[in-house]
Structures are given as C-alpha cells and as structure tokens.
Design an enzyme around this catalytic site. Sequence first.
Site, PDB file in Angstrom:
ATOM      1  N   GLU A 162     -13.542  17.135 -31.212  1.00  0.00           N
ATOM      2  CA  GLU A 162     -12.283  17.355 -31.935  1.00  0.00           C
ATOM      3  C   GLU A 162     -12.159  18.810 -32.394  1.00  0.00           C
ATOM      4  O   GLU A 162     -11.745  19.096 -33.521  1.00  0.00           O
ATOM      5  CB  GLU A 162     -12.176  16.377 -33.115  1.00  0.00           C
TER       6      GLU A 162
ATOM      7  N   GLU B 153     -11.352   7.789 -28.466  1.00  0.00           N
ATOM      8  CA  GLU B 153     -11.629   7.033 -29.688  1.00  0.00           C
ATOM      9  C   GLU B 153     -10.430   6.139 -29.993  1.00  0.00           C
ATOM     10  O   GLU B 153      -9.407   6.607 -30.485  1.00  0.00           O
ATOM     11  CB  GLU B 153     -11.917   7.964 -30.879  1.00  0.00           C
TER      12      GLU B 153
END
Length: 617
Positions: A196, A271
């Site tokens: 991320e 995710e």
Amino acid sequence: MFWQAAGTLKQLHTGMKKVAFLIFFFISCIAGHAQGSRHIFSLGKSDFLMDGKPFQIISGELHPARIPKEYWKHRIQMTKAMGCNTIAVYVMWNDLETAPGKFDFKTGNHDIAAFIRLCKEEGMWVLLRPGPYVCAEWDFGGLPASLLKIPDLKIRCRDPRYMAAVTGYVQHLSAEVASLQCTNGGPIVMVQVENEYGSYGNDKEYLETLRNLWIKNGIRVPFYTADGPTPYMLEAGNIKGAAIGMDSGGDQHAFDEAKKWNPDVPAFSSETYPGWLTHWGEKWAQPDSAGIKKELEFLLSHKKSFNLYVIHGGTNFGFTAGANAFSPTQYQPDVTSYDYDAPINEQGLPTPKYFMLRNLIKKYVAYTIPEPPAAIPTITIPEISMKAYSSIWQNLGQPVHSPQPVPMEALDQNQGLLLYRTKLIGHKSGTLKIWEPHDYALVFLNGKFIDTVYRDGGKWEVKLPKTDVADPQLDILVEGMGHINFAQFMIDRKGITDRVTLNGMTLMNWDIYKAPLDASYIKNLNPSAGTTYDGKATFFKGSFSLDQTGDTYFDLSGYKKGVVYVNGHNLGRYWYIGPQYRLYCPASWLKKGQNEILVLDLLQNNPANISTAASLY
C-alpha cells in the site's frame, strides 16, 4: 566394410545416447520427486496464467507469526475446506530479525519455509507478502523497532541506513524461500513489493530498488503491488510489469481504474475484507456479512482473482499488536486478539460467515472442496487463586543516567516499561507536562500515586500537590503499547520522547530504569510479596493443575491494565476499557500437571481470582 563399421559405430552412438537419456530421465525423476512438479506462473494481459492457462486465485490470508506452529496445518486445512486454492502469507520482518543482524528462521513459529512447505503438502499455492513493510496491525508494520535508535531515520524510502537493513532482510529471507517458488517445484506463485505504498509515498525508484533486490537474490516469479483502487494510489504505488493488487477491488469500477493505469497486466482484489480490526475502547468490529457476500459474488461470477484479508487472524501474542494514528495527538492501539471477525475465528473454529462463503465458492469452482478438519479441543479450568508476588519496584536493576529523558529504543529496548526518576529542584508542585508520553504513564510523587497520562488526545498534564519533602522524588512509569503501523506518524518511539516540564521549567538529571518484560526479565523476577508505591505495578501469581490440555481463554475482567504470562508465555495485553477481557492460550502452552500464571497489573492493588472460558466473548 567401411559402411558396415560406420553403421556399427552409429548403432553404438545411438545406444549410448539412449543410456544417457535414461540416466538423465532417472535423475530428473528423482529431482522432480524431491522438489515437486515445476510450474510457470505468469501474467497475461488480463488473466493470471498457470502453465499458459488462465488461473483464478481464490486466496485466504494467514499469518504464521500469529498462529502457534502446532496449528499451522489445521489452519491451512481450514482455508482449503472453505474453497480456497491459495494462501497469502504476510512475513513480519521484526519477528524474524530478533536483534540487528541476528535472524531466527527455526524456533517456534519463525520457520517461514516450513509453513510454505505445509501449504504445498496441502495442495495450496502461496502469495508471498514479505514487506519489508506490511502494516497488518502489527507492531511498527513489521519493521524492526531497533531502527528507531537512528535519530533522523527515514523509512520506506532510499535512506541508505534503512536500505542497508532492508538489504540484509531480503538476503536472509530469500535464502529461505527462493527454492520454494513454483518454478522450483514449490507453491510460491507471486511476491508482493512493499505494501500500500501509494497511501504513503511516491518514490517509484524505491519500489524498483526493492524488486531488483528480490531478483538479485533469486526471486523469479512475478511481482505484484497492492494499493487502494484510486488513481493517485495506483500511480504512486504500482510499478511497470507488476500485477495490480487492489485493497479492495470489490466492484467493476475498481477494476476499470486498474485497467486505466496499466491495461497490460492483470488486476485482482489483493485484500477483500470479510471482517475488520478493533482498537482498545471500541466495540468489537463485526461488519455485516451482506457486504462481503456481495463482493464475492461479483468476483466469482466475473472470474476475478481475490485474497480474503483475513480468512483467519490469530493472536497478537506478547507485544506484537500495533496501533493507528491519523494526527500528531491521536493514538489507537490494537487489541491483543486478531480475531478480526474473520470466517475462521481466533481459536480456529468456523463461523457462520465461513459456511456462507464456503457455499458461495462451491457454486463457482470446478474442483472438489474437502470437509473442514476436526476442531481443536477446548477446556475450562477451575477458578485460579492469585496472590501478590512482586512488583516493578523490587526489580529495577541499575539505572541509566541521562540529562534528559530518552526513549526505549535509544536504550536498546523496544517494548515493556521504562521508569524515569528525578529530584524536583526549584519548582516542586504545580502543572507537570510530559512531552510526549508514548503511550501510557503513571505519575508518582514521593512514592504516592498521583495520576495517569494517556497519549491519545494530547492531554498530557498532571497537577502535582505540595509536599513537606525538601527534594521531592518524581517517578514516571511509562508503558509502550505498540508502535504505530500505518500512515504518516510511524516514527513512533516509546517512553518519553522529548522532555518533562513543571510549570514550564524543563526537569533535568534523570535516572532511567529498564523493564522490558521479556522472557529473561520475567524469569529472573525477585519475589517480594510486599507492595509499595500504592500497590501499583504489582505482579500477581497463581498455579493450577491439569489432567488434560486444550485451548482456553483466561478471563482478566477482575484486573485493570497489564500483561499476562502462562508458563512463561506472554499472552498479551489486557485493559479494563475493553472490549477484550479474555486472552487466548493455545493448548501447546499448557502442560499436564502444575501450570503457572503471572499477571502484571499497573493499576490493581489487590489480587483477584481468575476464571477461564472456551471462547473470546
């Protein structure tokens, strides 16, 4: 005659070639048997490809560091029985590099290679998520807190000191896992670069440096990145040639955004969230199952690859729980349990969400989904009588002298407690302010408890009363509650990070006592039933006998704030503000016969008996 001789030679040569081929084939068979079948996993324009054919990743995430090694196989089998064909594996760097330059890949649940081999044995592929930064609600996002000893450290960038540490980690981890890539007969099909990053920074050369480090150390499978599916995150976080992971990618709009950024690589939901995290002081996060059902129906019906974060969370044993902060004065520490309201709960049992998702996946996959394995047995224990055993005050050791307070990391301590002690000269009462308390402080004056100071909210002042003592003694006992693991405030040292003032005057000349609360410290406690300092920071001890072992939860609702140890194993933190009052203990940490429980409570004056339960709540 010449042609006859030539023919004979030709036959002999042909025969030798056949023998050589048979020898080669035999050796190859042995090697293939030893290593397993080799496969080529690659990136098509829109699909993942296994040996050239489209392959849908249906993944559930497990974290070996949060699961006792004895239960690894059970949790992998539970994941397979929900319909997954792949397991995503976060690797926590700071769980493996136990001290600068010292790595542990063998003891307890540190053997990452063994976990990956178990995945292979159970017929599961692996997405490897090695960081170096992972977030994961894990202390410091997986980075070693020893890095914080460097005063001007910059992380997640090309700071040479940071990258030197990263290089050592990549070299050591690659040596463990390179042979387990699918090209070598193992189960690893892809490796994630950072995590991320588009939410944090924009140094794409840093990302390329990381990818090249893995390649240099033998990683040959494809790479992917994982970011929120927004234009700026995808631009800053993805690198050319890497698959695009989205956290999360639950609808067509997300996949369209990924395609806009790079139409030449596949995208997937790296995710997909069936549950969510919980901080101290909040209600248990229990998101509606309708949301995850809707997302999975989209992903499955459109043959999109995905990873469930998490399918089973496990436990933040010891001091491994991290914290969030989205402003300089905010601090949100995570609870000890990482149950996450996941399909497989903290103790490994299937939830209604598990069966709902299992039935949904069954509708879309061609392979047979096995039945779940038998549950791990649980036990409850008769109420345990506890007695005062010792206190922090009887176990201070030798102090470090310092003109100003320094944080834990400067003293080569990453967790636990620090006691800061000084004499008041000049101002001796009034407004005391700690700049800054990381994270929870108890203030004492002449051995009398005055008040607590909690980091969150920025209210760091305490009123010190007047005393008749000529040179009053000030003690500040500070607990670190987990390094921040996400966003812009991760440079998060523990203890007192700057100074202490009294009516604006900076207090000087401190004695600092270390109390790391690690295995060595606990093992060498000096027993002393006498209590001092108003009974704060006291150890309570009890024992219990077992005829059989099983998983259980110790209920700390009779205590206020502290840490629990069973047979020397740190179960984690508890706190009266909730929502967690029960701490998970796996059967492997118990034994037949006599067992010991030790509680350090920062606020409790008197012992309270401890009960057990078969579930988290």
